[in-house]
Design a protein around this motif. Structure first.
Motif, PDB file in Angstrom:
ATOM      1  N   SER A  54       0.833  -1.198   0.000  1.00  0.00           N
ATOM      2  CA  SER A  54       0.000   0.000   0.000  1.00  0.00           C
ATOM      3  C   SER A  54       0.869   1.249   0.000  1.00  0.00           C
ATOM      4  O   SER A  54       1.944   1.274   0.599  1.00  0.00           O
ATOM      5  N   ASN A  55       0.396   2.285  -0.664  1.00  0.00           N
ATOM      6  CA  ASN A  55       1.052   3.581  -0.575  1.00  0.00           C
ATOM      7  C   ASN A  55       0.020   4.689  -0.642  1.00  0.00           C
ATOM      8  O   ASN A  55      -1.097   4.494  -1.104  1.00  0.00           O
ATOM      9  N   HIS A  56       0.394   5.832  -0.150  1.00  0.00           N
ATOM     10  CA  HIS A  56      -0.445   7.032  -0.162  1.00  0.00           C
ATOM     11  C   HIS A  56       0.381   8.136  -0.811  1.00  0.00           C
ATOM     12  O   HIS A  56       1.046   8.912  -0.131  1.00  0.00           O
ATOM     13  N   MET A  57       0.330   8.182  -2.120  1.00  0.00           N
ATOM     14  CA  MET A  57       1.185   9.102  -2.875  1.00  0.00           C
ATOM     15  C   MET A  57       0.909  10.569  -2.572  1.00  0.00           C
ATOM     16  O   MET A  57       1.791  11.403  -2.716  1.00  0.00           O
ATOM     17  N   GLN A  58      -0.302  10.893  -2.144  1.00  0.00           N
ATOM     18  CA  GLN A  58      -0.667  12.293  -1.962  1.00  0.00           C
ATOM     19  C   GLN A  58       0.169  13.004  -0.907  1.00  0.00           C
ATOM     20  O   GLN A  58       0.238  14.226  -0.896  1.00  0.00           O
ATOM     21  N   VAL A  59       0.842  12.263  -0.042  1.00  0.00           N
ATOM     22  CA  VAL A  59       1.628  12.909   1.015  1.00  0.00           C
ATOM     23  C   VAL A  59       3.052  13.221   0.571  1.00  0.00           C
ATOM     24  O   VAL A  59       3.803  13.859   1.305  1.00  0.00           O
ATOM     25  N   GLY A  60       3.441  12.802  -0.610  1.00  0.00           N
ATOM     26  CA  GLY A  60       4.775  13.093  -1.114  1.00  0.00           C
ATOM     27  C   GLY A  60       5.843  12.224  -0.470  1.00  0.00           C
ATOM     28  O   GLY A  60       5.552  11.203   0.143  1.00  0.00           O
ATOM     29  N   ILE A  61       7.084  12.650  -0.614  1.00  0.00           N
ATOM     30  CA  ILE A  61       8.226  11.911  -0.078  1.00  0.00           C
ATOM     31  C   ILE A  61       8.820  12.731   1.070  1.00  0.00           C
ATOM     32  O   ILE A  61       9.384  13.806   0.861  1.00  0.00           O
ATOM     33  N   SER A  62       8.676  12.210   2.272  1.00  0.00           N
ATOM     34  CA  SER A  62       9.136  12.895   3.478  1.00  0.00           C
ATOM     35  C   SER A  62      10.658  12.815   3.606  1.00  0.00           C
ATOM     36  O   SER A  62      11.283  11.894   3.087  1.00  0.00           O
ATOM     37  N   PRO A  63      11.246  13.739   4.347  1.00  0.00           N
ATOM     38  CA  PRO A  63      12.697  13.744   4.521  1.00  0.00           C
ATOM     39  C   PRO A  63      13.231  12.548   5.303  1.00  0.00           C
ATOM     40  O   PRO A  63      14.431  12.283   5.259  1.00  0.00           O
ATOM     41  N   CYS A  64      12.376  11.807   5.979  1.00  0.00           N
ATOM     42  CA  CYS A  64      12.855  10.632   6.706  1.00  0.00           C
ATOM     43  C   CYS A  64      13.006   9.423   5.790  1.00  0.00           C
ATOM     44  O   CYS A  64      13.518   8.386   6.201  1.00  0.00           O
ATOM     45  N   GLU A  65      12.567   9.546   4.544  1.00  0.00           N
ATOM     46  CA  GLU A  65      12.618   8.414   3.621  1.00  0.00           C
ATOM     47  C   GLU A  65      14.049   8.071   3.229  1.00  0.00           C
ATOM     48  O   GLU A  65      14.888   8.956   3.028  1.00  0.00           O
ATOM     49  N   GLU A  66      14.276   6.780   3.072  1.00  0.00           N
ATOM     50  CA  GLU A  66      15.594   6.249   2.708  1.00  0.00           C
ATOM     51  C   GLU A  66      16.182   6.923   1.465  1.00  0.00           C
ATOM     52  O   GLU A  66      17.378   7.175   1.390  1.00  0.00           O
ATOM     53  N   HIS A  67      15.352   7.217   0.484  1.00  0.00           N
ATOM     54  CA  HIS A  67      15.844   7.751  -0.790  1.00  0.00           C
ATOM     55  C   HIS A  67      15.515   9.228  -0.996  1.00  0.00           C
ATOM     56  O   HIS A  67      15.533   9.713  -2.123  1.00  0.00           O
ATOM     57  N   TYR A  68      15.222   9.921   0.093  1.00  0.00           N
ATOM     58  CA  TYR A  68      14.839  11.341   0.004  1.00  0.00           C
ATOM     59  C   TYR A  68      15.895  12.178  -0.734  1.00  0.00           C
ATOM     60  O   TYR A  68      15.582  12.860  -1.707  1.00  0.00           O
ATOM     61  N   GLU A  69      17.129  12.137  -0.276  1.00  0.00           N
ATOM     62  CA  GLU A  69      18.169  12.971  -0.888  1.00  0.00           C
ATOM     63  C   GLU A  69      18.413  12.591  -2.343  1.00  0.00           C
ATOM     64  O   GLU A  69      18.533  13.470  -3.199  1.00  0.00           O
ATOM     65  N   ASP A  70      18.485  11.294  -2.631  1.00  0.00           N
ATOM     66  CA  ASP A  70      18.723  10.860  -4.010  1.00  0.00           C
ATOM     67  C   ASP A  70      17.603  11.339  -4.931  1.00  0.00           C
ATOM     68  O   ASP A  70      17.870  11.789  -6.053  1.00  0.00           O
ATOM     69  N   LEU A  71      16.368  11.244  -4.474  1.00  0.00           N
ATOM     70  CA  LEU A  71      15.245  11.694  -5.299  1.00  0.00           C
ATOM     71  C   LEU A  71      15.283  13.208  -5.464  1.00  0.00           C
ATOM     72  O   LEU A  71      15.084  13.709  -6.569  1.00  0.00           O
ATOM     73  N   ALA A  72      15.544  13.923  -4.383  1.00  0.00           N
ATOM     74  CA  ALA A  72      15.601  15.384  -4.471  1.00  0.00           C
ATOM     75  C   ALA A  72      16.635  15.813  -5.510  1.00  0.00           C
ATOM     76  O   ALA A  72      16.351  16.662  -6.372  1.00  0.00           O
ATOM     77  N   PHE A  73      17.817  15.227  -5.459  1.00  0.00           N
ATOM     78  CA  PHE A  73      18.858  15.615  -6.416  1.00  0.00           C
ATOM     79  C   PHE A  73      18.517  15.151  -7.837  1.00  0.00           C
ATOM     80  O   PHE A  73      18.806  15.859  -8.806  1.00  0.00           O
ATOM     81  N   ALA A  74      17.880  13.996  -7.981  1.00  0.00           N
ATOM     82  CA  ALA A  74      17.456  13.529  -9.313  1.00  0.00           C
ATOM     83  C   ALA A  74      16.424  14.477  -9.921  1.00  0.00           C
ATOM     84  O   ALA A  74      16.323  14.594 -11.141  1.00  0.00           O
ATOM     85  N   LEU A  75      15.676  15.147  -9.065  1.00  0.00           N
ATOM     86  CA  LEU A  75      14.665  16.100  -9.527  1.00  0.00           C
ATOM     87  C   LEU A  75      15.234  17.510  -9.699  1.00  0.00           C
ATOM     88  O   LEU A  75      14.500  18.439 -10.024  1.00  0.00           O
ATOM     89  N   GLY A  76      16.533  17.659  -9.463  1.00  0.00           N
ATOM     90  CA  GLY A  76      17.165  18.955  -9.635  1.00  0.00           C
ATOM     91  C   GLY A  76      16.986  19.906  -8.461  1.00  0.00           C
ATOM     92  O   GLY A  76      17.195  21.109  -8.602  1.00  0.00           O
ATOM     93  N   ASP A 120      -3.702   3.932  -2.469  1.00  0.00           N
ATOM     94  CA  ASP A 120      -4.838   3.886  -1.557  1.00  0.00           C
ATOM     95  C   ASP A 120      -5.478   5.234  -1.267  1.00  0.00           C
ATOM     96  O   ASP A 120      -6.116   5.388  -0.245  1.00  0.00           O
ATOM     97  N   PHE A 121      -5.304   6.215  -2.098  1.00  0.00           N
ATOM     98  CA  PHE A 121      -5.948   7.499  -1.846  1.00  0.00           C
ATOM     99  C   PHE A 121      -5.713   8.391  -3.049  1.00  0.00           C
ATOM    100  O   PHE A 121      -4.642   8.347  -3.647  1.00  0.00           O
ATOM    101  N   PRO A 122      -6.696   9.191  -3.424  1.00  0.00           N
ATOM    102  CA  PRO A 122      -6.449  10.102  -4.546  1.00  0.00           C
ATOM    103  C   PRO A 122      -5.469  11.191  -4.144  1.00  0.00           C
ATOM    104  O   PRO A 122      -5.239  11.453  -2.976  1.00  0.00           O
ATOM    105  N   GLY A 123      -4.926  11.816  -5.120  1.00  0.00           N
ATOM    106  CA  GLY A 123      -3.993  12.901  -4.876  1.00  0.00           C
ATOM    107  C   GLY A 123      -2.817  12.798  -5.811  1.00  0.00           C
ATOM    108  O   GLY A 123      -2.751  11.914  -6.645  1.00  0.00           O
ATOM    109  N   CYS A 124      -1.912  13.728  -5.696  1.00  0.00           N
ATOM    110  CA  CYS A 124      -0.675  13.655  -6.444  1.00  0.00           C
ATOM    111  C   CYS A 124      -0.756  14.306  -7.809  1.00  0.00           C
ATOM    112  O   CYS A 124      -0.044  13.953  -8.715  1.00  0.00           O
ATOM    113  N   ALA A 125      -1.628  15.274  -7.969  1.00  0.00           N
ATOM    114  CA  ALA A 125      -1.690  16.025  -9.215  1.00  0.00           C
ATOM    115  C   ALA A 125      -1.118  17.416  -8.980  1.00  0.00           C
ATOM    116  O   ALA A 125      -1.114  17.916  -7.863  1.00  0.00           O
ATOM    117  N   THR A 126      -0.638  18.009 -10.037  1.00  0.00           N
ATOM    118  CA  THR A 126      -0.073  19.360  -9.944  1.00  0.00           C
ATOM    119  C   THR A 126      -0.799  20.256 -10.929  1.00  0.00           C
ATOM    120  O   THR A 126      -1.787  19.867 -11.550  1.00  0.00           O
TER     121      THR A 126
END
Length: 154
Positions: A54-76, A120-126
Motif C-alpha cells: 500500500s502507498n499514499h502518494m498524496q503525502v509526497g516523499i518525506s525527509p525521513c525516507e531512505e531515498h529522500y536525498e537521491d530523489l531530491a537531487f534527481a529532480l534537480g 490507496d488514496f487520490p492525490g498527487c496532481a499538480t
C-alpha cells in the motif's frame, strides 16, 4: 497474494524522526517488522506469493525516507532544499518526476521486486493537469502510471 497495508513502511511509532514524517505515506520499510525487505520479498516469492504494498502518494516523499536525498537531487532540487528537509511533493502528472521517482525509489534494491502497488488514496496532481489534488481522477491516473511502469524494461 500478500497484501500489506500502511504499517509495512516506516515505523511511525519510532519517535526519533516522527516529527518529519507523514504517518500515511512512505517507501522505507518498517525495520521493526521487515529488517530485510528484499529477503522477505524473496521468501514470499519462493512460496509462490505475489506481494502488494500500500502507498499514499498524496503525502509526497518525506525527509525521513531512505531515498529522500537521491530523489531530491534527481529532480534537480538544490542542496538548500535538501537541508530544509521539506517534503518532496508528489507529481504523478509530471513525466520528469515520475521517471525519477520510479528509477530512484521503486527500482531501488529494497523495493525492486514488489509485484504490485496499491494506491490507496487520490492525490498527487499538480498544475500540469489542472486536476484538483483530491479528485478521483488522480487515483485512476496513479494506477495507470504504476501499471505502465510495471511493463517498462528495467
Amino acid at each position: 497474494m500478500a497484501v500489506l497495508d500502511v504499517p509495512w513502511h516506516y515505523d511511525r511509532y519510532n519517535a526519533t524522526m516522527q516529527h518529519m514524517c507523514n504517518n500515511w505515506g512512505g517507501f522505507t520499510p518498517n525495520a521493526t517488522l521487515f529488517p530485510d525487505m528484499p529477503a522477505f520479498l524473496d521468501e514470499m516469492h519462493a512460496k509462490g506469493l505475489k506481494v502488494v504494498l500500500s502507498n499514499h502518494m498524496q503525502v509526497g516523499i518525506s525527509p525521513c525516507e531512505e531515498h529522500y536525498e537521491d530523489l531530491a537531487f534527481a529532480l534537480g532540487k538544490s542542496p538548500e532544499f535538501v537541508k530544509s528537509r521539506e517534503t518532496i511533493a508528489c507529481a504523478l502528472d509530471n513525466r520528469t518526476w515520475v521517471e525519477a521517482f520510479f528509477r530512484v525509489v521503486l527500482d531501488s534494491p529494497t523495493l525492486r521486486s514488489v509485484d504490485y502497488w496499491w494506491n490507496d488514496f487520490p492525490g498527487c496532481a499538480t498544475n500540469v493537469t489542472g486536476w484538483d489534488g483530491q479528485a478521483g481522477s488522480t487515483m485512476f491516473w496513479a494506477d495507470y502510471v504504476f501499471d505502465l511502469y510495471r511493463t517498462f524494461e528495467r
